[in-house]
Design a protein around this motif. Sequence first.
Motif, PDB file in Angstrom:
ATOM      1  N   GLY A   1      16.675 -21.289 -22.182  1.00 21.70           N
ATOM      2  CA  GLY A   1      16.636 -22.235 -21.080  1.00 21.70           C
ATOM      3  C   GLY A   1      15.515 -23.239 -21.238  1.00 21.70           C
ATOM      4  N   GLY A   2      15.440 -24.150 -20.289  1.00 23.29           N
ATOM      5  CA  GLY A   2      14.408 -25.174 -20.336  1.00 23.29           C
ATOM      6  C   GLY A   2      14.603 -26.099 -21.524  1.00 23.29           C
ATOM      7  N   ASP A   3      13.480 -26.506 -22.111  1.00 20.97           N
ATOM      8  CA  ASP A   3      13.549 -27.403 -23.268  1.00 20.97           C
ATOM      9  C   ASP A   3      13.211 -26.669 -24.558  1.00 20.97           C
ATOM     10  N   HIS A   4      13.453 -25.340 -24.564  1.00 21.51           N
ATOM     11  CA  HIS A   4      13.096 -24.532 -25.728  1.00 21.51           C
ATOM     12  C   HIS A   4      14.245 -24.410 -26.712  1.00 21.51           C
ATOM     13  N   GLY A   5      15.441 -24.740 -26.327  1.00 15.79           N
ATOM     14  CA  GLY A   5      16.644 -24.879 -27.140  1.00 15.79           C
ATOM     15  C   GLY A   5      16.855 -23.833 -28.224  1.00 15.79           C
ATOM     16  N   PRO A   6      18.059 -23.726 -28.770  1.00 11.03           N
ATOM     17  CA  PRO A   6      19.233 -24.506 -28.348  1.00 11.03           C
ATOM     18  C   PRO A   6      19.706 -24.097 -26.956  1.00 11.03           C
ATOM     19  N   SER A   7      20.345 -25.014 -26.257  1.00 10.16           N
ATOM     20  CA  SER A   7      20.822 -24.727 -24.905  1.00 10.16           C
ATOM     21  C   SER A   7      22.060 -23.838 -24.962  1.00 10.16           C
ATOM     22  N   ALA A   8      22.454 -23.321 -23.796  1.00 13.41           N
ATOM     23  CA  ALA A   8      23.660 -22.495 -23.726  1.00 13.41           C
ATOM     24  C   ALA A   8      24.884 -23.291 -24.151  1.00 13.41           C
ATOM     25  N   ALA A   9      24.945 -24.554 -23.749  1.00 14.29           N
ATOM     26  CA  ALA A   9      26.089 -25.389 -24.120  1.00 14.29           C
ATOM     27  C   ALA A   9      26.149 -25.581 -25.630  1.00 14.29           C
ATOM     28  N   GLU A  10      25.016 -25.832 -26.264  1.00 15.53           N
ATOM     29  CA  GLU A  10      24.989 -26.012 -27.715  1.00 15.53           C
ATOM     30  C   GLU A  10      25.404 -24.729 -28.428  1.00 15.53           C
ATOM     31  N   ALA A  11      24.976 -23.586 -27.902  1.00 15.13           N
ATOM     32  CA  ALA A  11      25.348 -22.314 -28.514  1.00 15.13           C
ATOM     33  C   ALA A  11      26.849 -22.071 -28.400  1.00 15.13           C
ATOM     34  N   VAL A  12      27.418 -22.364 -27.230  1.00 18.41           N
ATOM     35  CA  VAL A  12      28.863 -22.198 -27.041  1.00 18.41           C
ATOM     36  C   VAL A  12      29.622 -23.113 -27.997  1.00 18.41           C
TER      37      VAL A  12
END
Length: 264
Positions: A168-179
């Motif tokens: 979460g936050g700006d620590h990436g990758p985001s959940a959307a990017e992982a999906v």
Amino acid sequence: MTAPSLILLGQGGRDPRVAQICQTLCGQVRELRPGLDVQVAFTDNPPTALQMINKLVEHGVTEVVLTPLSLSDAFSSSEDLAQLLTAIRAAHPGLQVVASQPVGPDPRLLGVVDRRLRDELRRRRVDDLDGLVFLADGHHDPRSHAIIARRARLWSTHHKLPTVIAFGGDHGPSAAEAVRSLLAQGRRHVAVGSWYLGPTDDFREQAQLAAEAGALAVSAPLGAEPELVESIISRYVVSAMDLVDLEPLLTEQQPVRHLTAVSA
């Protein structure tokens, strides 16, 4: 002698459900350890840890253990926590206060992630998965990220499914990017397991983005579960022993303080 007081240090935030989870955990610890003084403080809302300690000191408390209710911080040496301890000690020089290890990333909590995800899969009538995302609350400490990654690998091995970790936050990758990365690999049935304590703003944003990216299900945060209570008590016991005065044992062979009161 009485056992050191325990303060559960939660995040708080705008959603009252987050604070309520902390209060519920506090009540559950009290039920299991009725002789233990257990309180709740927050980093983002009152009462703060210093405000709570001020009240405890007024009532004669001389020893305190702070247990952070953080799932993604694996260490008790973060800069914010160090500054908090410095402020507490400056305000109360006679008080003995230590911070335990945070409750996460205790591997026992993976079982809670599974229960939450199964509940969401049933609710959405999903019975087939070929990819997983492990979504963790972001943290700036790279050592904590490495331990969370190990938990994700353990979770992936258990389910025998390819798993991508997201933060979460700006620590990436985001959940959307992982999906999207799993979908790009040809996976079509992807679900997200959430390593969050409560429904923070960051969790809700990540969950929405994951769903928009094509996740079939996103599990709810862990909430107040027995595994978390066990982790809290374990962390407390270890740190409470750091406050034990061993000098009487070395001189007069008197019993060590606190041990009977805090035994797990």
